[in-house]
Structures are given as structure tokens and as C-alpha cells.
Design an enzyme around this catalytic site. Structure first.
Site, PDB file in Angstrom:
ATOM      1  CE  LYS A 224       9.039  39.712  67.640  1.00  0.00           C
ATOM      2  NZ  LYS A 224      10.204  40.350  68.300  1.00  0.00           N
ATOM      3  NE  ARG A 258      12.445  43.318  61.877  1.00  0.00           N
ATOM      4  CZ  ARG A 258      12.115  42.024  61.835  1.00  0.00           C
ATOM      5  NH1 ARG A 258      11.169  41.572  62.676  1.00  0.00           N
ATOM      6  NH2 ARG A 258      12.676  41.199  60.973  1.00  0.00           N
TER       7      ARG A 258
END
Length: 279
Positions: A224, A258
């Protein structure tokens, strides 16, 4: 908390160590792997690799939730994820599969096709009917904190105290879900969803505080912008950064990682698990 014990579609998902959720984006516009998995052979091979590398859950998503992502119709989302879901369930009957959606219609169809977990970035705040769908299904429900919506969540995120504000959000939401009869709840603080880079790291540092809710904690930080923007690199170059952040998340109580890169995450968990057991 780290351990996890949930009833997923009549199957007990229990682990005393953290587990991995492998990401399967069926979207053309996801920030890292958009358009990469665009035919059945490639998809099934990728799922097989993730399972072999150590993924316990495969998370299927049909609409990108990156900042300013284009929203597609309900029909388009269903047509994108359900045929693939059917093929994955047929090829891998024993794995746990989650559907990444905030739409009740998509979740309902996925439930009929044997989904195990519902992963909702809006915690029922975009489509209020989704909570009733989850309650009726009796499936585990992943609720994520997001300030505003994907279209405007990064427009000057603001909190009084980000940790306390999100704890208050989860407290109210858990009460609502429990009153609906939803028993298995997984918390996701929502890294990158309405947070500045600094706010993301404050949350990462204080994940352990969310253990007060006695719910498994899912951490989604793989590749991210809180990683690659901080280091002035691209998402494609952020595997090492992801692994470093995953280790911090494990130390602070994450139960589920995740991830895009299952093998690297599994090695991270194995090292952390061995490290914590030695004297």
C-alpha cells in the site's frame, strides 16, 4: 490476539497462529495487480499457487476500492466475480473463500455459491441491507473502518484521536451486529482508507489496543501507499517494505494478514512464530 476461531459456513476455522488471506483481484484497475488475472487458467493457477504457498483464505474482489476508483454496476460486479467463484469452489472445495464487496446483492449471490466469509470495507455503512444478509447467512463478517467513501476518503482525513475514534466506531458497530445475531466478527482498521501516512503508522503501532474487542484483527497493508510513498518507490517494488510492516503487525497482535505475496508472508509468520517460542 493472533489466534483465530470462527465458524465459516459450517467449517471451523481455527488457528493458534496468524493466517494468510490471499488477494485475488478480478479488477482491471486495482493499484497493484489490476488486469493481471483475466482468464480462468491464469486465475486458477494463481489460486493454486497461493494455497500451496500457505494461504488459508482466498479473498475475491470484483471492484477496486483504491482512492478515486470507478464504481461499476451491481450487475457488472456479479458478472465479474461469480463465474470465477464457481470455478474456484469446484477446483478447491476445501479452502475458505471470502467475497470482498459492500453490496448486499453481490453478497447474496456469493452466499448461494458457497462463500465462507464476507469482507466489507464499509462495515454496512454503504449498503445497509448487507448486515441483514450477513445475519441471515450466519457467516463471519469482516468489518473495516473507512472515513467517508473510496471516492473522497483521502480528501484531508481528520480525527480527534485516530485510535480512540476507530475504537469507538468498532464498539458501536459490534453492538449493532451482535444485536442482529452476528457472532463471528473480524476487525480491519482500514489502512489507507481515509488515513494519512502518519495516521496509518499510528494505527500499526497500536493494533494491540483493538484486542479489547476479543475479535480477530485483519491487517491489509500489502504494497500500500503508506509503504511505497514513504520510501519513494512503486507498488511493484514494495515487497520488502510489506514484509517489514507485516512483522510489525504480527508483533502487535494481527490474526490475519491480507496479502498479494503469500509465500513471503508465510515466511514472515513462520519466523515470527519461532521467534516468540524460544526462551
Amino acid at each position: 490476539m493472533n489466534n483465530i476461531c470462527i465458524n465459516a459456513n459450517g467449517k471451523l476455522l481455527y488457528s493458534e497462529t496468524p493466517i494468510i488471506m490471499g488477494i485475488l483481484n478480478l479488477t482491471p484497475d486495482s493499484f497493484f495487480d489490476g488486469g493481471q488475472y483475466n482468464n480462468d487458467a491464469i486465475i486458477l493457477k494463481h489460486v493454486e499457487q497461493m494455497v500451496n504457498d500457505g494461504a488459508t483464505i482466498i479473498d475475491i474482489g470484483g471492484m477496486s476500492s483504491r482512492p478515486n476508483a470507478q464504481e461499476i454496476s451491481v450487475e457488472a460486479e456479479i458478472n465479474r466475480v461469480i463465474p470465477t467463484l464457481k470455478k474456484i469452489r469446484q477446483a478447491f472445495p476445501n479452502i475458505f473463500i471470502s467475497i470482498d464487496t459492500y453490496r448486499s446483492e453481490v453478497a447474496s449471490v456469493a452466499i448461494d455459491e458457497g462463500i465462507d466469509i464476507i469482507n466489507d470495507i464499509s462495515a454496512g455503512n454503504i449498503d445497509e441491507q448487507l448486515i441483514d444478509v450477513v445475519a441471515k447467512s450466519k457467516l463471519p463478517y469482516i468489518i473495516m473502518h473507512m472515513q467517508n467513501t473510496p471516492s473522497n476518503m483521502q480528501d484531508n482525513p481528520n480525527y480527534n484521536d485516530i485510535v480512540l475514534d476507530i475504537m469507538d466506531f468498532f464498539n458501536n458497530k459490534i453492538i449493532e451486529l451482535r444485536n442482529k445475531g452476528i457472532k463471528d466478527i473480524i476487525l480491519d482498521v482500514g489502512f489507507g482508507f481515509g488515513k494519512t501516512i502518519a495516521q496509518n503508522y499510528i494505527l500499526l503501532k497500536h493494533i494491540t489496543k483493538f484486542n479489547v474487542f476479543n475479535c480477530p484483527i485483519l491487517v491489509g497493508i500489502s504494497r500500500k501507499s503508506m509503504l511505497y510513498k514513504l520510501l519513494a518507490i512503486e507498488p511493484q517494488d514494495a515487497l520488502n517494505a510489506s514484509t517489514a510492516a507485516h512483522m510489525l503487525a504480527l508483533q502487535n497482535g494481527a490474526s490475519i494478514l491480507r496479502v498479494h505475496d503469500v509465500k513471503a508472508a508465510k515466511e514472515c509468520i513462520d519466523i515470527w512464530n519461532f521467534y516468540r517460542q524460544v526462551d
